[in-house]
Design a protein around this motif. Structure first.
Motif, PDB file in Angstrom:
ATOM      1  N   PRO A  80       6.480   7.156   2.668  1.00  0.00           N
ATOM      2  CA  PRO A  80       7.772   6.881   3.318  1.00  0.00           C
ATOM      3  C   PRO A  80       8.222   5.427   3.251  1.00  0.00           C
ATOM      4  O   PRO A  80       9.416   5.134   3.404  1.00  0.00           O
ATOM      5  N   ASP A  81       7.283   4.471   3.014  1.00  0.00           N
ATOM      6  CA  ASP A  81       7.698   3.067   2.925  1.00  0.00           C
ATOM      7  C   ASP A  81       8.286   2.709   1.569  1.00  0.00           C
ATOM      8  O   ASP A  81       8.752   1.582   1.367  1.00  0.00           O
ATOM      9  N   VAL A  82       8.294   3.664   0.620  1.00  0.00           N
ATOM     10  CA  VAL A  82       8.956   3.450  -0.683  1.00  0.00           C
ATOM     11  C   VAL A  82      10.418   3.846  -0.534  1.00  0.00           C
ATOM     12  O   VAL A  82      10.744   4.986  -0.221  1.00  0.00           O
ATOM     13  N   SER A  83      11.302   2.874  -0.764  1.00  0.00           N
ATOM     14  CA  SER A  83      12.732   3.133  -0.526  1.00  0.00           C
ATOM     15  C   SER A  83      13.377   3.947  -1.635  1.00  0.00           C
ATOM     16  O   SER A  83      14.235   4.798  -1.371  1.00  0.00           O
ATOM     17  N   ILE A  94       9.511   2.311 -10.295  1.00  0.00           N
ATOM     18  CA  ILE A  94      10.386   2.410 -11.470  1.00  0.00           C
ATOM     19  C   ILE A  94       9.579   3.035 -12.601  1.00  0.00           C
ATOM     20  O   ILE A  94       8.490   2.544 -12.937  1.00  0.00           O
ATOM     21  N   ILE A  95      10.110   4.115 -13.172  1.00  0.00           N
ATOM     22  CA  ILE A  95       9.400   4.846 -14.223  1.00  0.00           C
ATOM     23  C   ILE A  95      10.205   4.790 -15.516  1.00  0.00           C
ATOM     24  O   ILE A  95      11.377   5.187 -15.550  1.00  0.00           O
ATOM     25  N   ASN A  96       9.570   4.283 -16.557  1.00  0.00           N
ATOM     26  CA  ASN A  96      10.188   4.164 -17.874  1.00  0.00           C
ATOM     27  C   ASN A  96       9.450   5.091 -18.839  1.00  0.00           C
ATOM     28  O   ASN A  96       8.230   5.056 -18.942  1.00  0.00           O
ATOM     29  N   SER A  97      10.199   5.935 -19.544  1.00  0.00           N
ATOM     30  CA  SER A  97       9.591   6.901 -20.462  1.00  0.00           C
ATOM     31  C   SER A  97      10.079   6.663 -21.885  1.00  0.00           C
ATOM     32  O   SER A  97      11.261   6.391 -22.121  1.00  0.00           O
ATOM     33  N   SER A  98       9.151   6.757 -22.835  1.00  0.00           N
ATOM     34  CA  SER A  98       9.497   6.682 -24.254  1.00  0.00           C
ATOM     35  C   SER A  98       8.802   7.832 -24.968  1.00  0.00           C
ATOM     36  O   SER A  98       8.128   8.652 -24.351  1.00  0.00           O
ATOM     37  N   GLU A 112       7.498  -4.930  -5.037  1.00  0.00           N
ATOM     38  CA  GLU A 112       7.677  -5.278  -3.628  1.00  0.00           C
ATOM     39  C   GLU A 112       8.633  -6.459  -3.573  1.00  0.00           C
ATOM     40  O   GLU A 112       8.304  -7.544  -4.037  1.00  0.00           O
ATOM     41  N   ASP A 113       9.837  -6.206  -3.057  1.00  0.00           N
ATOM     42  CA  ASP A 113      10.907  -7.214  -3.060  1.00  0.00           C
ATOM     43  C   ASP A 113      11.159  -7.753  -4.466  1.00  0.00           C
ATOM     44  O   ASP A 113      11.369  -8.956  -4.672  1.00  0.00           O
ATOM     45  N   LEU A 121       6.531  -7.505  -9.206  1.00  0.00           N
ATOM     46  CA  LEU A 121       5.635  -6.458  -9.689  1.00  0.00           C
ATOM     47  C   LEU A 121       4.324  -6.483  -8.907  1.00  0.00           C
ATOM     48  O   LEU A 121       3.628  -7.492  -8.868  1.00  0.00           O
ATOM     49  N   ALA A 122       3.983  -5.336  -8.280  1.00  0.00           N
ATOM     50  CA  ALA A 122       2.770  -5.253  -7.466  1.00  0.00           C
ATOM     51  C   ALA A 122       1.725  -4.355  -8.104  1.00  0.00           C
ATOM     52  O   ALA A 122       0.527  -4.586  -7.947  1.00  0.00           O
ATOM     53  N   ASP A 123       2.139  -3.311  -8.795  1.00  0.00           N
ATOM     54  CA  ASP A 123       1.226  -2.392  -9.480  1.00  0.00           C
ATOM     55  C   ASP A 123       1.874  -1.943 -10.773  1.00  0.00           C
ATOM     56  O   ASP A 123       3.110  -1.788 -10.838  1.00  0.00           O
TER      57      ASP A 123
END
Length: 518
Positions: free
Chosen positions: A248-251, A6-10, A20-21, A24-26
């Motif tokens: 590829p494992d990123v949905s 998820i990318i948030n820009s300001s 992951e599910d 927050l993982a990173d």
């Protein structure tokens, strides 16, 4: 497991979260005020050589000279120097698997100690940043240049082929190595990255072609520039996350900025077009980080205290020398269940500690104070749990078993600035300590100054400027502290309260001349 980016820009920054599910993982912050520096290549000039610490400081045009340890002088140093000196260098053809073992690292360092080239002040060299600056320390650099791509990393003059350790299948490793041999020009080395798994030869060759073009442009720039000069600027944090972690494992990848959405689509269409359908533009009114419940997780992430599921918690503290983590049970446990409860809390803490180290990007020496365990088997369980969780971490990790006092020592590779440094700056009042001098101590210091001035000073009327919080302390009581000081020292003192003053200092001037006296 559902993995999403998820990318948030300001206006001032971009934030990238990997979940992951839903957890927050990173987390990465792309701040224009302090752009990503790791990977940038400079033409520098040696400012100082310090044999005593086996290092040199190199001027690359930044505020602080870059730090070059002799162990970071790679085998390709002489070949790279030939670009600056127009000399021919013969290179031995070497083909080996990538090996990051501790034994191999010892051999490499021993070789460097024996064969460090002679360095001298004013010498020009090509260097690459490998660690971001920390507080008053400059960047760390290496003479081993590498240009990363989506599927591979180009190593000019290296002549080695390495395969990512995360590609475990022997047949796939052999296939990728054969592809690398067939497409790699002479006098270049290549590391095949995890993303190259099951990729066709033309995709890897296309990536290599782009990297060779980048290197040729950099090589040409060395002939036309004078040090210090930036020759190659690596991609931004946002694009590097897509390059390195969009596998590829990123949905799904969700982006709330049309501009960044187009940039990422164009980039992915070039490097791996089959993944372009997973990139989506977020169009809802609710802020994207609120919609994915990331904002509330960030608040916990940046806190000093982090809760654990069973009611315990961990405390994370940063010092100049190391990061310290304390594990607490949070509630009393019956004596007969104490060992089991302690083990349960320590295992929960192990999982959370690894997650927090990844999220905050904490590197260097880390000491963890676990709840004491009497049984050696239970200590081993905590150690094994940490090792298992650290397999998810991209950084290199080294750790020692738990001591009898419940302490565990960990070192984690530091590359970027940790998250706290990226999002916060030291308090101008306390200097980052989190502590302010007590008002009574400040009043004491002022009174001691008056005693000295009484015997040496000339002015009989002083103006004392303080923050209002200190002013209230001086005016407190039926007969104020300030009045008592005036009578005791036979000096007239005019009190001025200024909101702009630091609560930690006071300013004394001669009333008639406005001369600063302290």
């Amino acid at each position: 497991m559902r993995k999403e980016i998820i990318i948030n820009s300001s206006t001032l920054q971009n934030r990238v979260a990997i979940t992951e599910d839903g957890v927050l993982a990173d987390f990465f912050v792309d701040n224009p005020e302090r752009g990503k520096m790791v990977g940038n290549v400079y033409l520098g000039k040696i400012a100082r050589v310090l044999p005593g610490i086996r290092a040199a400081f190199v001027n690359i045009g930044l505020k602080h000279d870059a730090f070059l340890h002799f162990s970071d002088i790679g085998d390709t140093f002489e070949a790279l120097q030939s670009l600056l000196e127009d000399e021919e260098v013969n290179l031995d053809d070497e083909d080996s698997e990538e090996n990051d073992s501790a034994e191999n690292e010892k051999r490499r360092r021993a070789k460097v100690i024996r064969q460090v080239p002679k360095l001298h002040k004013g010498q020009e060299m090509l260097v690459q940043i490998i660690k971001e600056p920390v507080e008053n320390k400059g960047v760390r650099i290496s003479t081993a240049i590498s240009i990363p791509g989506r599927f591979c990393v180009l190593l000019p003059f290296d002549n080695k082929i390495g395969i990512s350790k995360k590609i475990a299948d022997y047949r796939e490793r052999r296939r990728l190595k054969q592809i690398a041999k067939s497409i790699l020009p002479d006098n270049y080395g290549l590391i095949i990255r995890t993303n190259a798994k099951e990729q066709e030869e033309n995709a890897i060759a296309s990536d290599l072609k782009f990297l060779l073009k980048t290197w040729n442009t950099l090589e040409e720039a060395t002939k036309n520039r004078k040090p210090p000069a930036l020759l190659y600027n690596d991609v931004s944090t946002t694009i590097s996350v897509i390059r390195d972690l969009f596998s590829p494992d990123v949905s799904r990848v969700f982006i709330d900025s049309k501009k960044i959405y187009r940039e990422i689509r164009d980039y992915v269409e070039f490097i791996q077009p089959e993944l372009i359908g997973r990139i989506q533009l977020y169009k809802e009114d609710q802020p994207i980080f609120d919609a994915f419940k990331i904002e509330e997780q960030i608040k916990t992430l940046l806190g000093r205290r982090v809760p654990l599921p069973s009611g315990g918690y961990i405390i994370i503290e940063h010092t100049e020398a190391m990061s310290v983590i304390d594990v607490n049970s949070g509630r009393y446990a019956a004596k007969k269940e104490q060992e089991l409860n302690s083990l349960k809390t320590d295992l929960e803490a192990s999982r959370e500690i690894v997650r927090q180290l990844r999220l905050r990007d904490i590197g260097g020496l880390i000491v963890v104070d676990f709840i004491d365990l009497e049984d050696d088997k239970n200590r081993k369980k905590v150690y094994d749990e940490l090792r298992k969780e650290f397999k998810k971490d991209r950084a290199k990790i080294a750790m020692l078993p738990m001591t009898d006092f419940g302490l565990m020592q960990i070192t984690r590779q530091r590359i970027g600035s940790n998250l706290v440094q990226s999002m916060y700056e030291p308090c101008p009042y306390c200097g980052g300590t989190g502590l302010l001098t007590k008002k009574s101590n400040l009043v004491h210091d002022f009174e001691e100054w008056l005693k000295k001035y009484k015997n040496e000073g000339k002015a009989k009327s002083l103006t004392l400027t303080v923050h209002p919080s200190l002013g209230r302390k001086l005016k407190d009581g039926k007969i104020s502290l300030l009045t008592k000081m005036q009578f005791k020292n036979f000096i007239r003192i005019k009190l001025v309260e200024d909101e702009k003053m630091s609560p930690q200092i006071f300013e004394i001037r001669a009333t008639k001349t406005s001369e600063l006296l302290n």
